[in-house]
Enzyme design. Structure first.
Site, mmCIF file in Angstrom:
data_model
loop_
_atom_site.group_PDB
_atom_site.id
_atom_site.type_symbol
_atom_site.label_atom_id
_atom_site.label_comp_id
_atom_site.label_asym_id
_atom_site.label_seq_id
_atom_site.Cartn_x
_atom_site.Cartn_y
_atom_site.Cartn_z
ATOM 1 N N LYS A 138 0.847 -1.195 0.000
ATOM 2 C CA LYS A 138 0.000 0.000 0.000
ATOM 3 C C LYS A 138 0.885 1.248 0.000
ATOM 4 C CE LYS A 138 -4.160 -1.824 2.200
ATOM 5 N NZ LYS A 138 -5.127 -1.629 3.309
ATOM 6 N N HIS A 141 2.225 6.583 2.904
ATOM 7 C CA HIS A 141 1.749 7.973 2.897
ATOM 8 C C HIS A 141 2.550 8.837 3.866
ATOM 9 C CE1 HIS A 141 -0.395 7.312 6.653
ATOM 10 N NE2 HIS A 141 -0.967 6.249 6.123
ATOM 11 N N HIS A 144 3.246 7.969 7.497
ATOM 12 C CA HIS A 144 4.311 7.022 7.816
ATOM 13 C C HIS A 144 5.655 7.738 7.932
ATOM 14 C CE1 HIS A 144 1.430 3.990 5.949
ATOM 15 N NE2 HIS A 144 1.585 3.595 7.192
#
Length: 562
Positions: A138, A141, A144
């Protein structure tokens, strides 16, 4: 606290009739002022009087300050004592101040500030810090990235203060999305691409298979793949393990560019079995309730009326994210026996951690009082020239590229050995300083232009200051303190720097208490020197040493050329 302060404090203890540890916390260095001359230390009257209640009137405190100031005598250490609003102010003999502070900074080096008496009563602890924690396949973003740099700062600070720290990366490596990813890889995957660029390739596969996920056959295949994964089917598990291992290898390479490392890579997959044990424990303790739909919940309300509850089990009996988090917390405490456990995530997860800690308390785990959620706000507006941030590497490449462009367009840029590496270190400092200037819980609007400015309160300016001080040291050689005439350090600018150096331990102490990096950032940005004469070389060395120490705590690698 310096030895000058220690000498002076002996006589104050006699007059005040206080134990040393009380005095240490009651005396603070006076913040530096550019507009007026200030004392070096101040004693707060409210913190040493027996009646230190909030209703103690300001005029009474001022009168007590005046009376106490009259009782205390100046000596070879303290040259001036005066009363302020509720404080007694002390000015240290100027030559002694210069000699003592400079000697202490240069002697202690990287340990300057952390050896202070302020930390003498703070017990050394074992801390586990969970941070970064991206989801495999994933988007990495911006949340993180924040978690990564905030967690790294907290770990660096605790290590500097002598605590034992376990840095843990808890990966999102389990769940239904791996059913989709497994099927996607069988349909669209490429083993060579998986080896060379796992994060990019798995993300591309995940995007492709999500488009096909509307098809009932694809959904069925995904469920079957995940079921096989949960049943530990050898072939399915082998593919999943490749996804995980190749991804971790690439994360390690990228984290290295950030100057971040982890002691353990954990993940939700570790707790698939243990979460079943947690559900059994909840049932045995009478905490697990079943709803009409068959889901398992834990009542968190005070009146036990289900006005607040947490869902811990799906209707098919499988675990949820919070169940795996419960299993992880219990396992970590059993394995590491930590004094404190810190989770660094976005504030959107505050409710999740509130529930997690409440359930652990209901289960009878008293150590949950030592667990802490350090939350941070949203960052808006961080985009690369190609668009939305998808991978951490996009951010690192973008900041390096923009910094190289800025360096190339600046007329005063000197030839440096490795412009790419310098651009990356300076660019990272720019990102970190912009992020750390406010309260972590605050949202903020990101701006590349503001972050990369070479003047003002920026990481670029901090790096420039460090490189300039290093250059001045190289120009004049490494003279020792004995070669310096401290009488030359009496003008207001030099005294301001000395007073500021004196405050470093307080700033570290404050950040260690609330885990906010903004105190250190503010301190470093104020630590600016403009003293080019060789007679002040020791002041340069001391300022550069403290600047470098603080920058390293924040996760910044100081540059020596710029």
């Amino acid at each position: 606290r310096s030895s000058a302060w220690r000498e002076a404090s002996r006589c104050w203890l006699l007059v005040l009739d206080l134990p040393p540890e009380n005095l240490i916390k009651s005396i603070s260095a006076v913040p530096v002022s550019k507009k007026r001359r200030v004392a070096d230390f101040q004693l707060s009257i409210a913190s040493v009087t027996e009646d230190n209640s909030s209703d103690c009137l300001a005029p009474d405190l001022h009168l007590q300050a005046q009376k106490l100031a009259e009782r205390l005598k100046c000596d070879a250490v303290v040259s001036e004592i005066s009363a302020g609003p509720g404080t007694v102010n002390f000015t240290i003999n100027r030559e002694l101040l210069a000699k003592t502070v400079l000697r202490q900074v240069l002697k202690d080096g990287s340990e300057y500030g952390v050896k202070s008496e302020l930390f003498s009563t703070v017990p050394k602890q074992k801390a586990l810090i969970e941070f970064s924690s991206p989801n495999i396949a994933k988007k990495f973003h911006i949340g993180h990235l924040r978690s990564t740099i905030v967690g790294n700062f907290i770990a660096n600070l605790k290590v500097a203060l002598g605590h034992e720290v376990i840095r843990m990366n808890y990966l999102g490596d389990w769940g239904m999305q791996f059913g989709l990813l497994g099927v996607g890889f069988q349909l669209f995957g490429n083993k060579e691409k998986l080896k060379t660029s796992p994060l990019q390739h798995l993300f591309e596969v995940y995007v492709q298979v999500n488009k096909a996920a509307e098809d009932e056959n694809t959904k069925k295949l995904a469920k079957d793949f995940f079921r096989k994964l949960e049943e530990h089917d050898e072939q399915t598990l082998s593919l999943w393990k490749q996804f995980r291992d190749f991804s971790i290898d690439e994360y390690i390479r990228i984290y290295k560019r950030l100057g971040v490392h982890f002691d353990e890579y954990s993940g939700e997959s570790f707790y698939q079995e243990k979460s079943k044990e947690v559900l059994n424990m909840l049932e045995n303790k009478g905490l697990l309730q079943k709803t009409i739909k068959g889901t398992g919940i834990v009542d968190l309300s005070e009146k036990k009326d289900l006005s607040s509850f947490s869902t811990v089990m799906r209707s098919d009996g499988t675990s949820l994210y919070i169940t795996r988090d419960l299993a992880a917390a219990i396992d970590r405490m059993n394995k590491h026996n930590c004094d404190t456990m810190i989770y660094v995530t976005g504030k959107s997860q505050s409710n999740h951690f509130q529930h997690l800690f409440q359930i652990l308390k209901l289960m009878g785990y008293d150590w949950v009082e030592r667990c802490q959620h350090v939350s941070f706000g949203l960052v808006q507006g961080m985009k690369t020239r190609r668009g939305e941030v998808i991978f951490l590497e996009d951010v690192l490449n973008e900041v390096r590229s923009r910094m190289l462009q800025n360096m190339a367009s600046t007329k005063t840029t000197k030839e440096i050995e490795d412009p790419m590496e310098t651009a990356e270190k300076v660019g990272l400092a720019a990102l970190i300083i912009q992020d750390f200037q406010g309260l972590l819980s605050s949202d903020y609007q990101f701006s590349w232009d503001r972050a990369l400015q070479s003047r003002g309160d920026t990481g670029v300016f901090l790096q420039y200051t460090h490189a300039r001080l290093h250059s001045l040291e190289q120009m004049h050689g490494n003279e020792q303190l004995t070669d310096i005439n401290v009488a030359c350090l009496q003008e207001p600018d030099a005294i301001s720097v000395l007073q500021h150096l004196l405050r470093y331990d307080e700033v570290l102490y404050r950040s260690s208490q609330d885990l906010q990096p903004k105190h250190i950032v503010s301190y470093l940005l104020t630590l600016r020197t403009g003293l080019p004469e060789p007679a002040r070389l020791c002041l340069f060395q001391a300022a550069r040493s403290v600047l470098a120490n603080g920058m390293k705590l924040l996760g910044i690698t100081p540059v020596t050329q710029m």
